[in-house]
Enzyme design. Structure first.
Site, PDB file in Angstrom:
ATOM      1  N   SER A  90      84.741  48.233  -8.129  1.00 38.88           N
ATOM      2  CA  SER A  90      83.459  48.949  -8.090  1.00 38.88           C
ATOM      3  C   SER A  90      83.263  49.712  -9.388  1.00 38.88           C
ATOM      4  O   SER A  90      84.239  50.161 -10.000  1.00 38.88           O
ATOM      5  CB  SER A  90      83.441  49.942  -6.924  1.00 38.88           C
ATOM      6  OG  SER A  90      82.300  50.779  -7.022  1.00 38.88           O
ATOM      7  N   TYR A 100      86.821  57.192  -2.462  1.00 41.03           N
ATOM      8  CA  TYR A 100      86.416  55.786  -2.647  1.00 41.03           C
ATOM      9  C   TYR A 100      86.716  55.355  -4.088  1.00 41.03           C
ATOM     10  O   TYR A 100      87.306  54.301  -4.331  1.00 41.03           O
ATOM     11  CB  TYR A 100      84.926  55.646  -2.332  1.00 41.03           C
ATOM     12  CG  TYR A 100      84.372  54.247  -2.537  1.00 41.03           C
ATOM     13  CD1 TYR A 100      84.756  53.194  -1.707  1.00 41.03           C
ATOM     14  CD2 TYR A 100      83.469  53.976  -3.564  1.00 41.03           C
ATOM     15  CE1 TYR A 100      84.251  51.916  -1.889  1.00 41.03           C
ATOM     16  CE2 TYR A 100      82.952  52.703  -3.755  1.00 41.03           C
ATOM     17  CZ  TYR A 100      83.345  51.679  -2.917  1.00 41.03           C
ATOM     18  OH  TYR A 100      82.842  50.407  -3.101  1.00 41.03           O
TER      19      TYR A 100
HETATM   20  N1  LIG Z   1      77.500  47.188  -1.753  1.00 42.67           N
HETATM   21  C1  LIG Z   1      77.773  47.808  -2.888  1.00 42.67           C
HETATM   22  O1  LIG Z   1      76.924  48.484  -3.500  1.00 42.67           O
HETATM   23  C2  LIG Z   1      79.143  47.679  -3.503  1.00 42.67           C
HETATM   24  C3  LIG Z   1      79.308  48.113  -4.824  1.00 42.67           C
HETATM   25  C4  LIG Z   1      80.545  48.013  -5.420  1.00 42.67           C
HETATM   26  C5  LIG Z   1      81.601  47.476  -4.729  1.00 42.67           C
HETATM   27  N2  LIG Z   1      81.436  47.072  -3.448  1.00 42.67           N
HETATM   28  C6  LIG Z   1      82.605  46.517  -2.770  1.00 42.67           C
HETATM   29  O2  LIG Z   1      82.292  45.215  -2.309  1.00 42.67           O
HETATM   30  C7  LIG Z   1      83.052  44.916  -1.135  1.00 42.67           C
HETATM   31  C8  LIG Z   1      82.121  44.462  -0.029  1.00 42.67           C
HETATM   32  O3  LIG Z   1      81.186  45.492   0.216  1.00 42.67           O
HETATM   33  P1  LIG Z   1      79.859  45.267   1.078  1.00 42.67           P
HETATM   34  O4  LIG Z   1      78.831  46.128   0.470  1.00 42.67           O
HETATM   35  O5  LIG Z   1      79.615  43.827   1.275  1.00 42.67           O
HETATM   36  O6  LIG Z   1      80.330  45.955   2.449  1.00 42.67           O
HETATM   37  P2  LIG Z   1      79.812  45.736   3.954  1.00 42.67           P
HETATM   38  O7  LIG Z   1      78.399  45.327   3.935  1.00 42.67           O
HETATM   39  O8  LIG Z   1      80.199  46.971   4.661  1.00 42.67           O
HETATM   40  O9  LIG Z   1      80.712  44.513   4.481  1.00 42.67           O
HETATM   41  C9  LIG Z   1      82.094  44.721   4.558  1.00 42.67           C
HETATM   42  C10 LIG Z   1      82.796  43.444   4.941  1.00 42.67           C
HETATM   43  O10 LIG Z   1      84.211  43.730   4.940  1.00 42.67           O
HETATM   44  C11 LIG Z   1      84.723  43.536   6.256  1.00 42.67           C
HETATM   45  N3  LIG Z   1      85.708  44.566   6.547  1.00 42.67           N
HETATM   46  C12 LIG Z   1      85.524  45.903   6.651  1.00 42.67           C
HETATM   47  N4  LIG Z   1      86.688  46.515   6.941  1.00 42.67           N
HETATM   48  C13 LIG Z   1      87.613  45.523   7.033  1.00 42.67           C
HETATM   49  C14 LIG Z   1      88.991  45.502   7.328  1.00 42.67           C
HETATM   50  N5  LIG Z   1      89.661  46.633   7.609  1.00 42.67           N
HETATM   51  N6  LIG Z   1      89.629  44.311   7.348  1.00 42.67           N
HETATM   52  C15 LIG Z   1      88.961  43.152   7.087  1.00 42.67           C
HETATM   53  N7  LIG Z   1      87.653  43.110   6.813  1.00 42.67           N
HETATM   54  C16 LIG Z   1      86.988  44.287   6.780  1.00 42.67           C
HETATM   55  C17 LIG Z   1      83.549  43.609   7.193  1.00 42.67           C
HETATM   56  O11 LIG Z   1      83.883  42.903   8.370  1.00 42.67           O
HETATM   57  P3  LIG Z   1      83.165  43.209   9.810  1.00 42.67           P
HETATM   58  O12 LIG Z   1      81.830  42.551   9.698  1.00 42.67           O
HETATM   59  O13 LIG Z   1      84.012  42.587  10.833  1.00 42.67           O
HETATM   60  O14 LIG Z   1      83.065  44.693   9.928  1.00 42.67           O
HETATM   61  C18 LIG Z   1      82.461  42.960   6.325  1.00 42.67           C
HETATM   62  O15 LIG Z   1      82.576  41.553   6.348  1.00 42.67           O
HETATM   63  C19 LIG Z   1      83.829  46.202  -0.803  1.00 42.67           C
HETATM   64  O16 LIG Z   1      85.124  46.096  -1.321  1.00 42.67           O
HETATM   65  C20 LIG Z   1      83.048  47.278  -1.539  1.00 42.67           C
HETATM   66  O17 LIG Z   1      83.869  48.389  -1.870  1.00 42.67           O
HETATM   67  C21 LIG Z   1      80.231  47.145  -2.806  1.00 42.67           C
END
Ligand SMILES: NC(=O)c1ccc[n+]([C@@H]2O[C@H](COP(=O)([O-])OP(=O)(O)OC[C@H]3O[C@@H](n4cnc5c(N)ncnc54)[C@H](OP(=O)(O)O)[C@@H]3O)[C@@H](O)[C@H]2O)c1
Length: 254
Positions: A142, A156
């Protein structure tokens, strides 16, 4: 022309929603068979699998909490047993809790460390047992580890900072792994997304408005845009890229 990832197998952690779902779909589109993990959304995970299968691909959903060491090991084994091999690991599963330091509970601290750091370590350690020449480890870090534009993101940022190659005192995991695994022809890279529209970070509301103001283009990114970068890093074309830290952040840190 053949698909770039034909014959390859990928494991995407947290592939039921958001970035992980888009990455799983994109890698399958490129020709890979894809295993994806999830914790609480079996239906969403099944929808991703169905979408891949409907397009003629091969996919597998595995319930696996990244915080649980044995469960993660089992997910890697199930991927190899069911899909036959493992070439690409995308460490995408992650959780975010925003709170000021004096309001941050130890339980929440432990959960972020377990999912965002320990889960990445275990999945990587297990996956490389099965990878050979041309293997790919791709971290989803991130921009928060380089730049924290708002209060409440310290823990985070700490956990996501464990993965990048630069910009953070303990930013050595990707870089160290790149050195460890280069002799085996495996590359290791970290992607640092800026604000991407997902359940974790909805593109509307006060928080989102604040973030849009400090980006260069003034908008949220889409999961597909990050998936495109993953697709490149996973491809044979990216064989010379390792130990890199690639931002896809709308100029958030420019
Ligand atoms: N969105 C942003 O702006 C952003 C920016 C920078 C980095 N990121 C990073 O990108 C990645 C994905 O983020 P996102 O925005 O797509 O998040 P999200 O919409 O909350 O989706 C999270 C995904 O991870 C799964 N997950 C959550 N906890 C888990 C666990 N303990 N074990 C296995 N799977 C788990 C969830 O599964 P379930 O559906 O079963 O809950 C879901 O498929 C993360 O690492 C986040 O830190 C996101």
């Amino acid at each position: 022309m053949g698909k770039t990832l034909a014959g390859k197998v990928a494991l995407v952690t947290g592939g039921s929603r958001g970035l992980g779902a888009a990455i799983a779909l994109r890698l399958a589109h490129d020709g890979a068979a894809v295993a994806l993990t999830y914790t609480s959304s079996p239906q969403k995970a099944d929808e991703v699998v169905l979408a891949i299968e409907s397009a003629g691909g091969k996919a597998l959903a595995i319930r696996a909490d990244s915080a649980d060491v044995e469960v993660v090991k089992h997910a890697v084994a199930e991927t190899v047993n069911t899909l036959g091999r493992l070439d690409i690991l995308v460490n995408n599963a992650g959780v975010a809790t925003m709170a000021l330091i004096d309001q941050f509970s130890m339980d929440e601290f432990d959960r972020l460390v377990a999912v965002n750091i320990k889960g990445v370590f275990v999945a990587t350690q297990e996956a490389i047992r099965h990878m050979g020449e041309g293997g790919r480890i791709i971290m989803i870090g991130s921009v928060s580890s380089d730049s924290t534009a708002f209060a409440g993101s310290s823990v985070y940022a700490l956990t996501k900072g464990a993965m990048p190659t630069a910009g953070c005192a303990n930013a050595s995991f990707t870089r160290g792994l790149a050195r460890d695994l280069a002799p085996r022809g495996i590359t290791v890279n970290n992607i640092q997304p800026g604000p991407i529209e997902t359940d974790m970070n909805p593109a509307e509301g006060d928080f989102a408005d604040g973030l849009k103001k400090i980006t260069a283009l003034g908008r949220y990114g889409q999961s597909d845009e990050v998936a495109g970068l993953v697709s490149y890093l996973a491809s044979p074309e990216a064989a010379f890229v390792t130990g890199a830290n690639l931002k896809i952040d709308d100029g958030f840190t420019a």
